[in-house]
Design a protein around this motif. Structure first.
Motif, PDB file in Angstrom:
ATOM      1  N   THR A 190      -9.247   5.243 -35.288  1.00 55.25           N
ATOM      2  CA  THR A 190     -10.280   5.777 -34.402  1.00 55.25           C
ATOM      3  C   THR A 190      -9.659   6.138 -33.062  1.00 55.25           C
ATOM      4  O   THR A 190      -8.724   5.477 -32.590  1.00 55.25           O
ATOM      5  N   VAL A 191     -10.185   7.201 -32.458  1.00 55.13           N
ATOM      6  CA  VAL A 191      -9.690   7.693 -31.179  1.00 55.13           C
ATOM      7  C   VAL A 191     -10.894   8.084 -30.315  1.00 55.13           C
ATOM      8  O   VAL A 191     -11.765   8.825 -30.781  1.00 55.13           O
ATOM      9  N   PRO A 192     -10.984   7.619 -29.061  1.00 57.07           N
ATOM     10  CA  PRO A 192     -12.063   8.059 -28.191  1.00 57.07           C
ATOM     11  C   PRO A 192     -11.883   9.535 -27.806  1.00 57.07           C
ATOM     12  O   PRO A 192     -10.768  10.005 -27.588  1.00 57.07           O
ATOM     13  N   VAL A 193     -12.992  10.248 -27.726  1.00 54.77           N
ATOM     14  CA  VAL A 193     -12.991  11.659 -27.356  1.00 54.77           C
ATOM     15  C   VAL A 193     -14.151  11.893 -26.395  1.00 54.77           C
ATOM     16  O   VAL A 193     -15.226  11.302 -26.548  1.00 54.77           O
ATOM     17  N   ASP A 194     -13.934  12.744 -25.402  1.00 56.23           N
ATOM     18  CA  ASP A 194     -15.003  13.071 -24.469  1.00 56.23           C
ATOM     19  C   ASP A 194     -16.188  13.669 -25.227  1.00 56.23           C
ATOM     20  O   ASP A 194     -16.018  14.463 -26.156  1.00 56.23           O
ATOM     21  N   ARG A 195     -17.399  13.294 -24.829  1.00 54.62           N
ATOM     22  CA  ARG A 195     -18.584  13.703 -25.582  1.00 54.62           C
ATOM     23  C   ARG A 195     -18.756  15.218 -25.608  1.00 54.62           C
ATOM     24  O   ARG A 195     -19.254  15.785 -26.571  1.00 54.62           O
ATOM     25  N   SER A 196     -18.328  15.897 -24.552  1.00 52.98           N
ATOM     26  CA  SER A 196     -18.436  17.352 -24.544  1.00 52.98           C
ATOM     27  C   SER A 196     -17.578  17.979 -25.624  1.00 52.98           C
ATOM     28  O   SER A 196     -17.842  19.088 -26.098  1.00 52.98           O
ATOM     29  N   ARG A 197     -16.545  17.268 -26.054  1.00 51.27           N
ATOM     30  CA  ARG A 197     -15.671  17.747 -27.119  1.00 51.27           C
ATOM     31  C   ARG A 197     -16.132  17.266 -28.493  1.00 51.27           C
ATOM     32  O   ARG A 197     -16.033  17.986 -29.482  1.00 51.27           O
ATOM     33  N   VAL A 198     -16.615  16.043 -28.549  1.00 49.94           N
ATOM     34  CA  VAL A 198     -16.973  15.483 -29.853  1.00 49.94           C
ATOM     35  C   VAL A 198     -18.175  16.194 -30.451  1.00 49.94           C
ATOM     36  O   VAL A 198     -18.334  16.263 -31.675  1.00 49.94           O
TER      37      VAL A 198
END
Length: 294
Positions: A190-198
């Motif tokens: 798992t990798v965190p991603v900015d919500r605007s990108r996800v």
């Protein structure tokens, strides 16, 4: 009868005269104060406490925040995973934007590691970002009721195991029946991603290129490295660091020497100081000691 001189006034006068005639006076103990007041750069990105490395001594930072610089890219290792630092750290919010270095140029790293960090040193949960799950080594993955799954597929050969189907999904969108099918995959991270990108990764038109773009945009972490102690130290005109013999302990480096918490150990709330407060006993002793050694 001549007036009697106040001995304290005499001492202060002597010290002030010493300072005037020795403007370049510095004790050896004040070297950390001077050194830790200097930031360091890798490429265009500048670092101060709690970061160290790049020529900045370990005692000017926190032991868990060592930096290296490779081709003008600052790198920070957390829990055996290397991260790129993307922009200048924000000292007003204690936040840093990082991206996984092993996923920077490929979605198929040689070794698979989850994105992990010491939760006592970093907080990554309050910045409008979500996890993306990457599944590797999946064969005959045909979960019922999940249309257009091929849109989230990419080919990958992890550590020479042979090419096989891999998939990326917004973690919060993985329903139980879908998860039952994902057990056919050999590995996942798992990798965190900015919500605007996800948000874009949930579209049926999402591609591996979209995934790479989201991963390279990075995510934010908030550091918690002796924040309260450092704030008090800075407000007392000190510079934050760590004990050179016991790095796990905080140290406040001052112009008058080194202290465990604050310079002068008083008036850290920024309130007005009297003349006697300004001429602190520690400063007097330090200056007299320096002058006697010259």
């Amino acid at each position: 009868m001549q007036p009697r001189l106040d001995p304290n006034l005499v001492t202060i006068t002597v010290v002030l005269a010493t300072i005037i005639h020795l403007p370049a006076l510095r004790c050896q103990d004040t070297q950390p104060y001077d050194t830790c007041g200097q930031s360091v750069k890798c490429g265009e990105i500048e670092f101060e406490y709690p970061f160290w490395g790049l020529g900045r001594p370990a005692y000017c930072g926190h032991p868990s925040f060592q930096l290296t610089c490779r081709s003008d890219v600052p790198l920070l290792v957390l829990e055996s995973v290397t991260y790129r630092v993307l922009v200048d750290p924000d000292s007003s919010t204690n936040t840093i934007t990082v991206a996984r270095n092993d996923l920077w140029s490929t979605s198929c790293p040689q070794y698979l590691h989850n994105t992990s960090y010491d939760s006592t040193l970093f907080n990554g949960n309050n910045f409008g970002q979500e996890d993306v799950s990457l599944y590797y080594g999946c064969r005959n993955l045909t979960p019922g009721g999940i249309p257009a799954i091929a849109n989230y597929r990419f080919d990958c050969d992890v550590n020479g195991t042979g090419r096989s189907d891999s998939y990326f999904f917004r973690t919060s969108y993985i329903v139980p029946e879908f998860e039952n099918s994902l057990v056919r995959c050999n590995n996942s991270i798992t990798v965190p991603v900015d919500r605007s990108r996800v948000n874009g990764l949930t579209s049926v038109t999402a591609t591996e290129s979209d995934l790479s773009s989201a991963l390279r945009a990075g995510f934010k972490l908030q550091w918690m490295a002796n924040d309260d102690e450092c704030d008090q130290c800075v407000r007392s005109d000190g510079r934050c660091g760590s004990n050179s013999t016991s790095p796990e302990l905080f140290a406040c480096y001052c112009a008058s020497g080194n202290f465990s918490l604050t310079c002068n150990n008083s008036n850290v709330n920024g309130e007005g100081k009297s003349f006697s407060d300004l001429v602190d006993l520690n400063i007097l002793v330090g200056l007299l000691t320096c002058s006697s050694s010259i």
